[in-house]
Design a protein around this motif. Structure first.
Motif, PDB file in Angstrom:
ATOM      1  N   VAL A  22      -9.592 -36.628 -40.337  1.00 18.14           N
ATOM      2  CA  VAL A  22      -8.829 -35.389 -40.011  1.00 18.14           C
ATOM      3  C   VAL A  22      -9.157 -34.703 -38.707  1.00 18.14           C
ATOM      4  CG1 VAL A  22     -10.183 -33.706 -41.269  1.00 18.14           C
ATOM      5  CG2 VAL A  22      -7.890 -33.574 -41.552  1.00 18.14           C
ATOM      6  N   ASP A  23      -9.983 -35.353 -38.127  1.00 19.94           N
ATOM      7  CA  ASP A  23     -10.382 -34.655 -36.668  1.00 19.94           C
ATOM      8  C   ASP A  23      -9.255 -34.968 -35.675  1.00 19.94           C
ATOM      9  OD1 ASP A  23     -11.526 -37.065 -37.084  1.00 19.94           O
ATOM     10  OD2 ASP A  23     -12.578 -37.033 -35.291  1.00 19.94           O
ATOM     11  N   MET A  24      -8.616 -36.028 -35.970  1.00 13.41           N
ATOM     12  CA  MET A  24      -7.708 -36.552 -35.314  1.00 13.41           C
ATOM     13  C   MET A  24      -6.202 -35.688 -35.393  1.00 13.41           C
ATOM     14  SD  MET A  24      -8.341 -40.687 -34.778  1.00 13.41           S
ATOM     15  CE  MET A  24      -8.717 -40.895 -36.464  1.00 13.41           C
ATOM     16  N   GLY A  25      -6.395 -35.086 -36.717  1.00 11.39           N
ATOM     17  CA  GLY A  25      -5.016 -34.281 -36.932  1.00 11.39           C
ATOM     18  C   GLY A  25      -4.270 -33.662 -35.829  1.00 11.39           C
ATOM     19  N   PRO A  26      -5.229 -32.765 -34.771  1.00 16.19           N
ATOM     20  CA  PRO A  26      -4.345 -32.020 -33.827  1.00 16.19           C
ATOM     21  C   PRO A  26      -3.605 -32.895 -32.906  1.00 16.19           C
ATOM     22  CG  PRO A  26      -6.576 -30.973 -34.499  1.00 16.19           C
ATOM     23  CD  PRO A  26      -6.363 -32.303 -35.188  1.00 16.19           C
ATOM     24  N   SER A  27      -4.348 -34.126 -32.602  1.00 12.61           N
ATOM     25  CA  SER A  27      -3.847 -34.910 -31.615  1.00 12.61           C
ATOM     26  C   SER A  27      -2.466 -35.614 -32.108  1.00 12.61           C
ATOM     27  CB  SER A  27      -4.677 -36.207 -31.362  1.00 12.61           C
ATOM     28  OG  SER A  27      -5.643 -35.648 -30.528  1.00 12.61           O
ATOM     29  N   ALA A  28      -2.561 -35.848 -33.509  1.00 10.57           N
ATOM     30  CA  ALA A  28      -1.355 -36.496 -34.250  1.00 10.57           C
ATOM     31  C   ALA A  28      -0.156 -35.444 -34.284  1.00 10.57           C
ATOM     32  CB  ALA A  28      -1.665 -36.999 -35.629  1.00 10.57           C
ATOM     33  N   ILE A  29      -0.685 -34.325 -34.579  1.00 15.83           N
ATOM     34  CA  ILE A  29       0.516 -33.214 -34.431  1.00 15.83           C
ATOM     35  C   ILE A  29       1.196 -32.977 -33.247  1.00 15.83           C
ATOM     36  CG2 ILE A  29       1.170 -30.925 -34.861  1.00 15.83           C
ATOM     37  CD1 ILE A  29      -1.104 -30.962 -36.998  1.00 15.83           C
ATOM     38  N   ARG A  30       0.286 -33.194 -32.214  1.00 14.41           N
ATOM     39  CA  ARG A  30       0.918 -32.976 -30.647  1.00 14.41           C
ATOM     40  C   ARG A  30       1.624 -34.296 -30.595  1.00 14.41           C
ATOM     41  NH1 ARG A  30      -4.512 -30.710 -29.694  1.00 14.41           N
ATOM     42  NH2 ARG A  30      -4.471 -28.486 -28.912  1.00 14.41           N
ATOM     43  N   TYR A  31       1.424 -35.155 -30.687  1.00 13.45           N
ATOM     44  CA  TYR A  31       1.979 -36.649 -30.565  1.00 13.45           C
ATOM     45  C   TYR A  31       3.377 -36.507 -31.175  1.00 13.45           C
ATOM     46  CZ  TYR A  31       2.947 -41.521 -30.183  1.00 13.45           C
ATOM     47  OH  TYR A  31       3.449 -42.845 -30.101  1.00 13.45           O
ATOM     48  N   ALA A  32       3.318 -36.000 -32.308  1.00 11.42           N
ATOM     49  CA  ALA A  32       4.792 -35.902 -33.078  1.00 11.42           C
ATOM     50  C   ALA A  32       5.707 -34.837 -32.246  1.00 11.42           C
ATOM     51  CB  ALA A  32       4.508 -35.431 -34.547  1.00 11.42           C
ATOM     52  N   GLY A  33       5.347 -34.457 -31.257  1.00 10.01           N
ATOM     53  CA  GLY A  33       6.311 -33.442 -30.585  1.00 10.01           C
ATOM     54  C   GLY A  33       6.369 -32.076 -30.703  1.00 10.01           C
ATOM     55  N   LEU A  34       4.928 -31.377 -31.268  1.00 13.70           N
ATOM     56  CA  LEU A  34       5.246 -30.101 -31.553  1.00 13.70           C
ATOM     57  C   LEU A  34       5.628 -29.273 -30.413  1.00 13.70           C
ATOM     58  CD1 LEU A  34       4.284 -27.626 -33.302  1.00 13.70           C
ATOM     59  CD2 LEU A  34       2.009 -28.053 -32.608  1.00 13.70           C
ATOM     60  N   VAL A  35       5.055 -29.252 -29.295  1.00 14.52           N
ATOM     61  CA  VAL A  35       5.511 -28.269 -28.200  1.00 14.52           C
ATOM     62  C   VAL A  35       6.883 -28.392 -27.667  1.00 14.52           C
ATOM     63  CG1 VAL A  35       4.843 -27.769 -25.744  1.00 14.52           C
ATOM     64  CG2 VAL A  35       2.993 -28.587 -27.207  1.00 14.52           C
ATOM     65  N   GLU A  36       7.312 -29.557 -27.730  1.00 16.16           N
ATOM     66  CA  GLU A  36       8.793 -29.801 -27.346  1.00 16.16           C
ATOM     67  C   GLU A  36       9.612 -29.193 -28.191  1.00 16.16           C
ATOM     68  OE1 GLU A  36       6.464 -33.023 -25.441  1.00 16.16           O
ATOM     69  OE2 GLU A  36       6.465 -32.147 -27.567  1.00 16.16           O
ATOM     70  N   ARG A  37       9.284 -29.354 -29.643  1.00 15.49           N
ATOM     71  CA  ARG A  37      10.069 -29.049 -30.646  1.00 15.49           C
ATOM     72  C   ARG A  37      10.143 -27.329 -30.766  1.00 15.49           C
ATOM     73  NH1 ARG A  37      10.741 -31.836 -35.662  1.00 15.49           N
ATOM     74  NH2 ARG A  37      12.205 -30.914 -37.087  1.00 15.49           N
ATOM     75  N   ILE A  38       8.938 -26.741 -30.436  1.00 21.27           N
ATOM     76  CA  ILE A  38       8.992 -25.148 -30.635  1.00 21.27           C
ATOM     77  C   ILE A  38       9.766 -24.794 -29.151  1.00 21.27           C
ATOM     78  CG2 ILE A  38       7.665 -23.186 -30.580  1.00 21.27           C
ATOM     79  CD1 ILE A  38       5.608 -24.792 -32.244  1.00 21.27           C
ATOM     80  N   GLU A  39       9.489 -25.363 -28.325  1.00 23.82           N
ATOM     81  CA  GLU A  39       9.938 -24.915 -26.900  1.00 23.82           C
ATOM     82  C   GLU A  39      11.465 -24.708 -27.080  1.00 23.82           C
ATOM     83  OE1 GLU A  39       6.694 -25.539 -23.325  1.00 23.82           O
ATOM     84  OE2 GLU A  39       8.201 -27.039 -23.888  1.00 23.82           O
ATOM     85  N   SER A  40      12.131 -25.786 -27.724  1.00 21.73           N
ATOM     86  CA  SER A  40      13.525 -25.949 -27.952  1.00 21.73           C
ATOM     87  C   SER A  40      14.076 -24.897 -28.799  1.00 21.73           C
ATOM     88  CB  SER A  40      14.081 -27.592 -28.429  1.00 21.73           C
ATOM     89  OG  SER A  40      13.613 -27.579 -30.002  1.00 21.73           O
TER      90      SER A  40
END
Length: 301
Positions: A22-40
């Protein structure tokens, strides 16, 4: 929510429980396009990187049965200071877990600004154990207890002394796995809980309307959303460490996020317990990002 300045903080902490990954959770969420999704959607996003987490020392403690207590305290203390800095700058903190023990840091940081904070705990579990009631010693089952002032001193007094949230300002949604000690505490403290029984019987719309009205009646000065991906049924979120069948659906969860966005009450949020080691093609992280899209105002039309 209108245009927001959102600061993202990753917390790669997996020491509040036994299953690695679960320590890899933040990376997985970023990889799923979080920043681009919120910016859009139209928000300004600043990715503040990850909180440093010390490696766990393999040793038993005579002081407590809580696993990795010192390492969890160090990481969550760093998180608390970062969250305090973000809210004092006027930004919206969005925290990515990591296991649910990180909530102790998130809410301790928020409590510096918010003196009557409301909390929506979207989770299959109540997370109200203490070292006396916990069957496992895993701190990820204890954050809500610590935040209302119960449990080990190092957790209760993290960042600033004492209770961070009043029990009557907490709303748990989706509970379906509650330990006996937690059940007693819920009754004793009068904590508002909507189990899966209420959701099945009355529907998510009624539950969310009631929860939002309840917190508004409490005259809270902010509302934090703490969303554990195991709140959803494992059909939709297989990549979690403690899955419990019979949970909320994908659509019910999107509706809940859309209603929170419409209410304009959410002032901070965290999404926790994404474990890519247990996941299927990053499905759980994709669901997390989709829910964040709904929370931040993404519309179909």
């Amino acid at each position: 929510m209108g245009e927001k300045n959102i600061s993202i903080i990753g917390v790669p902490l997996d020491l509040g429980q036994n299953r690695r990954g679960v320590d890899m959770g933040p990376s997985a969420i970023r990889y799923a396009g979080l920043v681009e999704r919120i910016e859009s959607i139209g928000h300004q996003v600043m990715d503040e990187g990850d909180i440093y987490v010390d490696a766990a020392e393999q040793r038993d403690s005579d002081e407590t049965n809580l696993k990795n207590l010192d390492e969890v305290v160090k990481a969550t203390t760093r998180l608390a200071q970062k969250v305090t800095d973000i809210v004092e700058s006027g930004n919206f903190p969005l925290v990515l877990g990591g296991d649910h023990s990180i909530a102790i840091g998130t809410l301790s940081g928020l409590a510096v600004k918010y003196k009557n904070l409301g909390v929506i705990w979207y989770d299959a579990h109540a997370d109200l154990n203490t070292e006396e009631t916990s069957p496992s010693g895993n701190i990820h089952g204890m954050p809500l207890a610590a935040l209302i002032g119960l449990g080990h001193d190092k957790l209760v007094n993290l960042h600033n002394e004492g209770q961070k949230v009043k029990p009557e300002n907490v709303v748990i949604i989706g509970a379906r796995s509650v330990d006996p000690g937690e059940r007693e505490l819920i009754r004793e403290k009068g904590i508002k809980v909507y189990t899966m029984h209420e959701i099945d019987r009355h529907g998510m719309t009624t539950v969310m309307e009631d929860a939002i009205a309840y917190l508004k009646d409490r005259q809270v000065d902010g509302v934090h959303l703490s969303l554990d991906l195991d709140g959803l049924d494992p059909l939709y979120t297989p990549g979690v460490g403690t899955p419990v069948p019979g949970g909320m659906s994908y659509r019910e969860s999107h509706l809940a996020m859309e209603m929170l966005e419409d209410s304009k009450i959410i002032t901070s949020a965290e999404f926790v317990e994404v474990n890519p080691v247990l996941d299927d093609k990053n499905k759980t992280a994709d669901v997390a990002v989709g829910l964040m899209g709904s929370l931040f105002g993404e519309k179909l039309l």
